[in-house]
Enzyme design. Structure first.
Site, PDB file in Angstrom:
ATOM      1  N   GLY A   1       0.835  -1.207   0.000  1.00  0.00           N
ATOM      2  CA  GLY A   1       0.000   0.000   0.000  1.00  0.00           C
ATOM      3  C   GLY A   1       0.862   1.246   0.000  1.00  0.00           C
ATOM      4  CB  ALA A   2       4.391   1.599  -0.722  1.00  0.00           C
TER       5      ALA A   2
ATOM      6  CB  VAL B   1      -1.794  -7.592   0.051  1.00  0.00           C
ATOM      7  CG1 VAL B   1      -0.658  -6.642  -0.275  1.00  0.00           C
ATOM      8  CG2 VAL B   1      -3.007  -6.855   0.600  1.00  0.00           C
TER       9      VAL B   1
ATOM     10  CB  SER C   1      -6.364   1.249  13.352  1.00  0.00           C
ATOM     11  OG  SER C   1      -7.228   2.313  13.680  1.00  0.00           O
TER      12      SER C   1
ATOM     13  CE1 TYR D   1      -8.876   0.098   8.808  1.00  0.00           C
ATOM     14  CE2 TYR D   1      -9.384   1.088  10.934  1.00  0.00           C
ATOM     15  CZ  TYR D   1      -8.557   0.963   9.833  1.00  0.00           C
ATOM     16  OH  TYR D   1      -7.401   1.706   9.768  1.00  0.00           O
TER      17      TYR D   1
ATOM     18  CE  LYS E   1      -5.893  -1.368  10.105  1.00  0.00           C
ATOM     19  NZ  LYS E   1      -4.782  -1.710   9.193  1.00  0.00           N
TER      20      LYS E   1
END
Ligand code: NAD
Length: 253
Positions: free
Chosen positions: A13-14, A64, A142, A154, A158
């Site tokens: 995710g760069a 990914v 997160s 999410y 996480k």
């Protein structure tokens, strides 16, 4: 030549946001960096910034959450840059919804990218780390792992990443590999910009509101996170493993 000049890092995710700042920072630390994201062309500005500053980088496209693409991407990185021994699992998406409106697709997409993606990437990179008897795995969680309205998917992903990381820290420690988690608070990126849009407010208003709630009275920048990644990826961080470090301008939990 310092040891970090011989290290190869993969940042997922760069192409933008926290991942882009991390890729640039690890390159400045002396590492060769695989800038991995969904679209190879989108990685070009980050690769150019690194090579323009005298560093080594390559763009890599992969989803990914796709096992075959992940394996091919990691094999290509090993061949073109060298064996990867630093992995930053940063790729992420949001599909926020209150539970009664959350679809199976919202759930699967978020769990697949964050949690399965980290598993697939780590499994693919692990063999290079064990061969070198050295490795650094840094996973992006997160503060939402502690619970956040509208983010059941999410938050579960996480929090799952924290259990995953602690377990691989236990399994891989004997190979000189550390695994740690960074849990950012509010950071200024396209992800939080989209959140403002979804909430029907301007990004500036949301940032101002968030800054007022954060003990250090400011929102985070991608570089705040990259700085901590840089430490955890460094040679001297070898006795820090299985930890969750919240980088959120104040205490959490
Ligand atoms: P962003 O949306 O700006 O960037 C995420 C990147 O991930 C994008 O370039 C996107 O193309 C890529 N990506 C998405 N799905 C992918 C996939 N399947 N395969 C490969 N790449 C994929 O997000 P950001 O704010 O920079 O967040 C980076 C990480 O930090 C995420 O894991 C996010 O959950 C986490 N995080 C962000 C914040 C914040 O406030 N911005 C807070 C806590 C945690």
């Amino acid at each position: 030549m310092s040891l970090s000049s011989s290290r190869v890092a993969v940042v997922t995710g760069a192409a933008r946001g926290i991942g882009a700042a991390t890729a640039v920072r690890l390159a400045a630390d002396g590492m060769a960096v695989a800038v991995l994201d969904l679209d190879e062309a989108a990685c070009a500005p980050v690769v150019d910034a690194i090579t323009g500053a005298g560093g080594r980088a390559m763009p890599v496209s992969a989803d990914v959450s796709d096992s075959t693409r992940v394996q091919a991407a990691v094999a290509r990185i090993a061949e073109e840059l060298g064996p990867p021994t630093v992995l930053v699992n940063n790729a992420g998406v949001l599909r926020d919804n209150l539970l009664f409106k959350m679809t199976e697709d919202d759930w699967d997409t978020v769990l697949d990218v964050h949690l399965k993606g980290a598993f697939l990437m780590t499994r693919a990179v692990e063999k290079y780390m064990t061969q070198q008897n050295w490795g650094r795995i840094i996973n992006l969680s997160s503060i939402s792992a502690l619970g956040n309205r509208g983010q059941a998917n999410y938050s579960a992903a996480k929090a799952g990443l924290q259990g995953f990381t602690k377990t691989i820290a236990i399994e891989l420690g004997k190979f000189g590999i550390t695994a740690n988690v960074i849990g950012p608070g509010f950071v200024v990126t396209e992800m939080t910009r989209a959140t403002a849009e979804r909430m029907g407010m301007s990004f500036d208003t949301l940032k101002q509101h968030m800054a007022g709630e954060i003990p250090v009275r400011r929102v985070g920048e991608p570089e705040d996170i990259a700085h901590v990644v840089s430490f955890l990826a460094s040679e001297n961080a070898g006795y820090v493993s299985g930890q969750v470090i919240y980088v959120s301008g104040g205490p959490q939990g």
